[in-house]
Design an enzyme around this catalytic site. Structure first.
Site, mmCIF file in Angstrom:
data_model
loop_
_atom_site.group_PDB
_atom_site.id
_atom_site.type_symbol
_atom_site.label_atom_id
_atom_site.label_comp_id
_atom_site.label_asym_id
_atom_site.label_seq_id
_atom_site.Cartn_x
_atom_site.Cartn_y
_atom_site.Cartn_z
ATOM 1 N N GLU A 142 0.847 -1.194 0.000
ATOM 2 C CA GLU A 142 0.000 0.000 0.000
ATOM 3 C C GLU A 142 0.873 1.230 0.000
ATOM 4 O OE1 GLU A 142 -2.652 -0.158 3.345
ATOM 5 O OE2 GLU A 142 -3.799 -1.812 2.498
ATOM 6 N N LYS A 176 2.418 4.340 1.455
ATOM 7 C CA LYS A 176 2.596 4.814 2.826
ATOM 8 C C LYS A 176 2.470 6.328 2.778
ATOM 9 C CE LYS A 176 5.493 4.543 6.909
ATOM 10 N NZ LYS A 176 5.088 5.867 7.351
ATOM 11 N N ARG A 198 -2.965 9.260 16.645
ATOM 12 C CA ARG A 198 -2.171 8.065 16.913
ATOM 13 C C ARG A 198 -1.992 7.849 18.404
ATOM 14 N NH1 ARG A 198 2.461 6.132 18.222
ATOM 15 N NH2 ARG A 198 3.682 4.693 16.968
ATOM 16 N N ARG A 235 3.460 -4.048 17.733
ATOM 17 C CA ARG A 235 4.304 -3.817 16.578
ATOM 18 C C ARG A 235 4.802 -5.176 16.108
ATOM 19 N NH1 ARG A 235 6.728 0.730 15.052
ATOM 20 N NH2 ARG A 235 6.604 1.769 17.053
HETATM 21 P P1 ATP Z 1 5.387 4.045 14.191
HETATM 22 O O1 ATP Z 1 5.821 2.891 13.351
HETATM 23 O O2 ATP Z 1 5.771 3.995 15.597
HETATM 24 O O3 ATP Z 1 3.972 4.455 13.919
HETATM 25 P P2 ATP Z 1 6.016 6.371 12.917
HETATM 26 O O4 ATP Z 1 4.860 7.198 13.328
HETATM 27 O O5 ATP Z 1 7.314 7.023 12.679
HETATM 28 O O6 ATP Z 1 6.301 5.213 13.828
HETATM 29 P P3 ATP Z 1 5.886 5.503 10.392
HETATM 30 O O7 ATP Z 1 7.307 5.196 10.154
HETATM 31 O O8 ATP Z 1 5.364 6.798 9.871
HETATM 32 O O9 ATP Z 1 5.525 5.458 11.808
HETATM 33 O O10 ATP Z 1 5.003 4.222 9.906
HETATM 34 C C1 ATP Z 1 3.758 3.809 10.395
HETATM 35 C C2 ATP Z 1 2.655 4.813 10.127
HETATM 36 O O11 ATP Z 1 2.445 4.967 8.750
HETATM 37 C C3 ATP Z 1 1.288 4.433 10.624
HETATM 38 O O12 ATP Z 1 1.143 4.681 11.981
HETATM 39 C C4 ATP Z 1 0.378 5.301 9.785
HETATM 40 O O13 ATP Z 1 0.195 6.533 10.430
HETATM 41 C C5 ATP Z 1 1.172 5.552 8.535
HETATM 42 N N1 ATP Z 1 0.582 4.998 7.297
HETATM 43 C C6 ATP Z 1 0.548 5.621 6.110
HETATM 44 N N2 ATP Z 1 -0.011 4.873 5.166
HETATM 45 C C7 ATP Z 1 -0.359 3.704 5.750
HETATM 46 C C8 ATP Z 1 -0.976 2.508 5.276
HETATM 47 N N3 ATP Z 1 -1.355 2.351 4.003
HETATM 48 N N4 ATP Z 1 -1.163 1.517 6.168
HETATM 49 C C9 ATP Z 1 -0.780 1.644 7.445
HETATM 50 N N5 ATP Z 1 -0.197 2.748 7.950
HETATM 51 C C10 ATP Z 1 0.017 3.777 7.114
#
Ligand code: ATP
Length: 593
Positions: A250, A252, A273, A421
């Site tokens: 998907e 991100k 979050r 996680r």
């Molecule tokens: P964490 O992994 O602790 O959330 P972070 O906030 O730095 O750390 P990211 O590295 O940004 O997290 O990766 C996870 C986040 O990506 C998810 O919490 C969500 O907010 C975001 N995200 C974006 N697109 C998607 C998707 N398609 N599916 C799941 N999460 C997504």
């Protein structure tokens, strides 16, 4: 239960650093607490009045607390101010003034129940006479409090309880108090907590109905579910390999994670979050979501991203941060920074708890549930098995403004794992592709005075990772690079609520900063590599005795991670994993890199 007995436990908790001792103290306390009082006691001990997602504010500032202390002790306001400048802690001042006072006749001791009820009343007071009412109630409590009780009361109302017990420790203690203390028991309690995010309620149910009651806890519309989190991979082949078969890729999206609860009657609640209510900042989503959902109630998850209304293109994340915390000027911001919620999961659909279903089923339900429009869409997805199509999809994601891809498991075990996680979701971002290391989120636990151009200000900050097993914050770097003048000027204000006189008990470091802070503010940093260091404490001794992980050449990216609680910061275990990956990649003959 007497409030005096509770603060006595607080004092002992503050004095110990042994996890097992903390757990014993807490589980004894829980067992001795009447079941109807247990929820309030849990909230109080976390410095709360209700679960965090309800967002209850006490509305007591330092000025009001000073006044109450002065009135209760029968001294001038000025004396309280002078004394607190010396102690740096109004709680200690309240305690000292209280112990210097002689009472003519003993007053009725404070009960925990009463204290809780009064604090709730303080939080509930509204309107013209609210300040007077708060002052009267707080003074009333202080008059009846003993010195140590006064110290904790004041710390509580000012949001600086400092006994440093966190959710994971509380869960552990609950498992010991009301079950056999085993890992399995703790997991059942944790599952219930992950689904309702309300530790007080969980504790009440557990003490009244036992462990079995935990298994029937389910999602409730309006109560946020703790989010499922992703692991990371250094390369797409590695991510795919971990999937053992086909996977869903998907986009991100780089925005704000939103959990949307749409009730039967169309009421919408949005949670961040870290499970804070954020619907006030997104009235446009609140307005469009009910019509975009074909069946109610529904609990959905997605990423909220700024978009260009003319072209539908994704815009940089920074534009959305302007909408956070703003409730004024919303009309202007709504048209200037329109957002789109890209939905990627469904946890509840009508009466069906979809959270327990494997991901492919959740995705197809999501597709059937949502009527997409300009501000609510589905996350782009493609199922792949081979590397070629995965790389192509990754390039597409980047070209359309995403920061990378999420690789998601399609296996039968791919249920939504609240609060966990794991490798069911793997994130793979652009920076890995470019060979840069991922960013880390560190919690500020200390600051150092600046010199030269930074004289008279903070020059550098001590950051920590979170160690969930020990429930401690462990230092991994001292960072001064990357702060421009504006960011540096912002720091004292942002850190003020977390300031404290000594090293907080839940903090571990070999350094002695000029100022200490309780874990509160989370910053994003990057660095060159992870190394081992004797002065840092992250996952101390995991690789080499006497050494913790340290980030070399750390640099602040300019991004304050307000959406993260300190316990959401990069964990010490993640550091260990990143260190190992790094070692593997640089080792000769592995073919990595
Ligand atoms: P964490 O992994 O602790 O959330 P972070 O906030 O730095 O750390 P990211 O590295 O940004 O997290 O990766 C996870 C986040 O990506 C998810 O919490 C969500 O907010 C975001 N995200 C974006 N697109 C998607 C998707 N398609 N599916 C799941 N999460 C997504």
């Amino acid at each position: 239960m007497r409030y005096r007995d509770l603060v006595e436990v607080y004092e002992r908790l503050e004095a110990t650093r042994q996890h097992s001792e903390v757990r014993t103290l807490l589980s004894e306390l829980f067992r001795a607490t009447p079941p109807q009082l247990l929820p309030s006691l849990l909230y109080l001990s976390q410095g709360l009045l209700r679960p965090e997602f309800e967002g209850i504010e006490l509305g007591v500032g330092e000025a009001l607390a000073r006044k109450a202390i002065a009135q209760a002790a029968g001294v001038e306001d000025g004396q309280v101010r002078r004394e607190s400048t010396v102690s740096g802690d109004l709680g200690v001042t309240a305690e000292r003034l209280r112990s210097g006072q002689r009472r003519l006749e003993p007053l009725e001791p404070l009960e925990v129940e009463e204290v809780y009820a009064e604090l709730r009343a303080i939080a509930a007071s509204r309107g013209d006479g609210a300040q007077e009412e708060r002052l009267r109630r707080l003074t009333g409590l202080l008059v009846r409090a003993g010195p140590v009780e006064a110290r904790y009361l004041i710390r509580f109302v000012l949001g600086s309880l400092r006994i440093g017990i966190r959710e994971m420790t509380l869960l552990d203690a609950l498992a010991h108090a009301f079950a056999d203390g085993s890992k399995a028991a703790r997991a059942r309690i944790e599952r219930a907590f992950n689904l309702c995010s309300d530790l007080g309620w969980v504790a009440g149910e557990l003490s009244r109905h036992g462990l079995e009651a935990m298994d029937s806890v389910t999602i409730q519309v309006g109560r946020p579910v703790r989010p499922m989190l992703a692991e990371r991979a250094r390369s797409l082949p590695e991510a795919l390999k971990r999937m053992h078969g086909p996977a869903a890729l998907e986009y991100k999206y780089d925005g704000l994670r939103v959990q949307a609860h749409v009730a039967d009657d169309g009421t919408v609640r949005l949670f961040s979050r870290r499970l804070e209510r954020i619907d006030a900042q997104f009235p446009d989503l609140v307005a469009t979501l009910p019509a975009a959902v074909r069946r109610r109630p529904a609990v959905l998850e997605g990423e909220c991203v700024p978009v260009d209304p003319d072209t539908d293109e994704i815009r940089p994340f920074q534009e959305i941060s302007r909408r956070r915390g703003r409730i004024y000027e919303l009309d202007r911001l709504q048209s200037e920074v329109p957002v789109c919620l890209f939905l990627f999961d469904v946890l509840l659909e009508g009466t069906d708890l979809t959270l327990d279903r494997p991901f492919p089923e959740r995705r197809s339900r999501l597709e059937g549930l949502i009527a997409p429009g300009p501000s609510v869409r589905l996350a782009e997805q493609r199922r792949v098995e081979a590397l070629g199509p995965a790389e192509e999809f990754f390039d597409l994601a980047l070209s359309e403004g995403a920061e990378g891809v999420m690789v998601k498991s399609l296996a039968p075990e791919s249920q939504y794992r609240a609060g966990a996680r794991g490798f069911w979701w793997i994130k793979y971002k652009r920076e890995y592709a470019e060979g840069l290391s991922d960013s880390l989120d560190g919690v500020v636990i200390g600051a150092f005075h600046g010199r030269g151009r930074r004289a008279g200000r903070f020059g550098a900050f001590l950051l920590a990772s979170y160690n969930p097993e020990k429930d401690r914050f462990e230092s991994f770097c001292k960072v001064g690079t990357g702060f421009d003048d504006a960011a540096l000027a912002e720091m004292p204000g942002r850190l003020a609520p977390w300031s404290c006189a000594d090293r907080p008990p839940m903090v571990d470091t070999g350094l002695a900063p000029d100022r200490w802070f309780r874990p509160g503010l989370v910053l994003e940093v990057r660095g060159a590599e992870l190394t081992l260091s004797p002065i840092h404490r992250a996952d101390f001794g995991a690789i080499r005795p006497g050494s913790g992980f340290a980030l070399r050449f750390p640099r602040f990216t300019g991004r304050f991670r307000d959406e993260k609680a300190p316990t959401d910061a990069t964990s010490s275990t993640e550091l260990r994993r990143m260190y190992r990956q790094q070692v593997r990649q640089s080792a000769p003959g592995t073919g990595g890199g």
